[in-house]
Design an enzyme around this catalytic site. Structure first.
Site, mmCIF file in Angstrom:
data_model
loop_
_atom_site.group_PDB
_atom_site.id
_atom_site.type_symbol
_atom_site.label_atom_id
_atom_site.label_comp_id
_atom_site.label_asym_id
_atom_site.label_seq_id
_atom_site.Cartn_x
_atom_site.Cartn_y
_atom_site.Cartn_z
ATOM 1 N N GLY A 76 0.827 -1.195 0.000
ATOM 2 C CA GLY A 76 0.000 0.000 0.000
ATOM 3 C C GLY A 76 0.864 1.249 0.000
ATOM 4 O O GLY A 76 2.063 1.205 0.289
ATOM 5 N N CYS A 77 0.245 2.377 -0.313
ATOM 6 C CA CYS A 77 1.006 3.627 -0.435
ATOM 7 C C CYS A 77 1.513 4.123 0.922
ATOM 8 O O CYS A 77 2.703 4.422 1.077
ATOM 9 C CB CYS A 77 0.168 4.687 -1.135
ATOM 10 S SG CYS A 77 -1.489 4.930 -0.458
ATOM 11 N N TYR A 78 0.627 4.216 1.904
ATOM 12 C CA TYR A 78 1.078 4.652 3.227
ATOM 13 C C TYR A 78 2.146 3.713 3.803
ATOM 14 O O TYR A 78 3.182 4.185 4.294
ATOM 15 C CB TYR A 78 -0.101 4.730 4.194
ATOM 16 C CG TYR A 78 -1.022 5.909 4.031
ATOM 17 C CD1 TYR A 78 -0.538 7.217 4.019
ATOM 18 C CD2 TYR A 78 -2.402 5.725 3.927
ATOM 19 C CE1 TYR A 78 -1.396 8.298 3.897
ATOM 20 C CE2 TYR A 78 -3.274 6.796 3.804
ATOM 21 C CZ TYR A 78 -2.770 8.088 3.787
ATOM 22 O OH TYR A 78 -3.632 9.153 3.671
ATOM 23 N N THR A 95 4.309 1.853 2.335
ATOM 24 C CA THR A 95 5.587 2.037 1.646
ATOM 25 C C THR A 95 6.382 3.166 2.289
ATOM 26 O O THR A 95 7.571 3.010 2.611
ATOM 27 C CB THR A 95 5.357 2.335 0.154
ATOM 28 O OG1 THR A 95 4.765 1.191 -0.471
ATOM 29 C CG2 THR A 95 6.663 2.670 -0.554
ATOM 30 N N SER A 96 5.744 4.302 2.505
ATOM 31 C CA SER A 96 6.459 5.455 3.061
ATOM 32 C C SER A 96 6.845 5.244 4.519
ATOM 33 O O SER A 96 7.966 5.564 4.924
ATOM 34 C CB SER A 96 5.616 6.722 2.910
ATOM 35 O OG SER A 96 4.399 6.623 3.624
#
Length: 344
Positions: free
Chosen positions: A148-150, A152-153
């Site tokens: 997921g995007c969150y 990953t960061s």
């Protein structure tokens, strides 16, 4: 030439996959699917792709997809992906799944946050597709669950500190801000212009579905089960994520120790850029597969402050998916992803 297909190509991640594949020297897009837009040309749905892709959306048929492609990107909603993926694998295709269906090691965790899992046996072979952590497993995988995007960061921000035992992992707090495209292309009041413009809000506090992904991967690095406080926010910009992660460092840890940990952990990471003098901004990664990371040690409180920025549609979704494809298929990791970020 690697033959690829996209199941569910009509959303923003589908568009981004097409945009990036258009410049890939070793991959050819052979088929795209969408139930809603079946029979329409892609460049009618996305005029920006005129003279780049004239494929027509087809009905999502796993047998045809597996016949037409060596690798299929499934950019489908949760649960819809798991209805298709077993048949794609049986047909001999490799799969990079952009839904949450194959991101988890434990079916019980998926079911606690989503719904009952129909093919838990495939979770045993699926690889979590974060190259900085699982590059060798991805290389040998036929099914990769794209992160997921969150997560990953947040994971990339915290990983060196956790893996290096420089902080108490039980003190981790993640505060993330995302652009509106993270909510997808569908129409809803939540992402209506008048509801988003000039506003800034937290949402799904304490219950966001990306929380267990973050906990799973950081727990693996820490060697113990962790619970992470994660709060996402929606900001009035189209794309980008900035995550700030806080952790209490072990007594005696210095700024030099933290810097050395990040330099060592990411020394071979093609798509991580360390910001030593300044804090990163979302603008400097826009349209790219980079994750830029900065950090500071607050000596007054004994907390490390870690900041990571990504483009949620590229590094947080489609760019990372293509990076995983490259690794799975033996191409250079940055193939098709070498362009500099957009600015302004």
């Amino acid at each position: 030439m690697l033959r690829v297909a996209i199941a569910g190509a009509s959303g923003y991640t589908g568009f981004e996959l097409v945009r990036l594949l258009d410049r890939h020297p070793h991959a050819e897009l052979k088929m795209i699917t969408s139930r809603v837009h079946r029979g329409q040309r892609l460049d009618k749905v996305y005029p920006a792709l005129r003279k780049h892709c004239d494929l027509v959306f087809e009905e999502p048929d796993p047998e045809r997809l597996a016949a037409e492609a060596d690798l299929v990107f499934t950019a489908l909603p949760h649960r819809a992906a798991m209805d298709m993926i077993p048949d794609l694998l049986k047909g001999g295709a490799k799969v990079v799944d952009l839904s949450a269906d194959y991101r988890f090691l434990d079916a019980a965790v998926y079911e606690a946050w989503y719904e009952p899992h129909k093919t838990p046996e495939l979770l045993k072979e699926a690889v979590y597709g974060l190259p900085e952590l699982h590059r060798e497993e991805i290389r040998n995988a036929r099914l990769v669950g794209n992160p997921g995007c969150y997560p990953t960061s947040v994971i990339l921000a915290a990983a060196p500190l956790v893996a290096g035992k420089l902080a108490d992992p039980r003190t981790l707090i993640a505060d993330s801000k995302s652009g509106v495209s993270g909510a997808g292309r569908g129409v809803s009041l939540t992402v209506h212009f008048c509801e988003v413009n000039d506003g800034f809000k937290a949402y799904k506090v304490g219950e966001h579905r990306h929380t267990p992904e973050i906990e799973q991967e950081l727990s693996r690095l820490a060697g113990e089960k962790l619970a992470v406080t994660f709060t996402p926010h929606l900001v009035p910009m189209s794309r980008g994520i900035l995550s700030t992660v806080y952790a209490t460092v072990i007594q005696g840890v210095t700024p030099e120790d933290i810097s050395a940990a990040y330099e060592s952990f990411y020394r071979n990471a093609r798509f991580v850029r360390l910001c030593r003098a300044e804090m990163p901004t979302t603008l400097q990664v826009r349209g790219s597969n980079y994750c830029d990371i900065g950090w500071r040690l607050d000596s007054r409180t004994g907390r490390a402050v870690l900041i990571a920025v990504i483009d949620n549609l590229t590094r947080g979704a489609s760019g990372q998916a293509i990076c995983n494809m490259n690794i799975m298929c033996g191409f250079p990791e940055d193939c098709g992803l070498q362009d500099a970020p957009w600015q302004p």
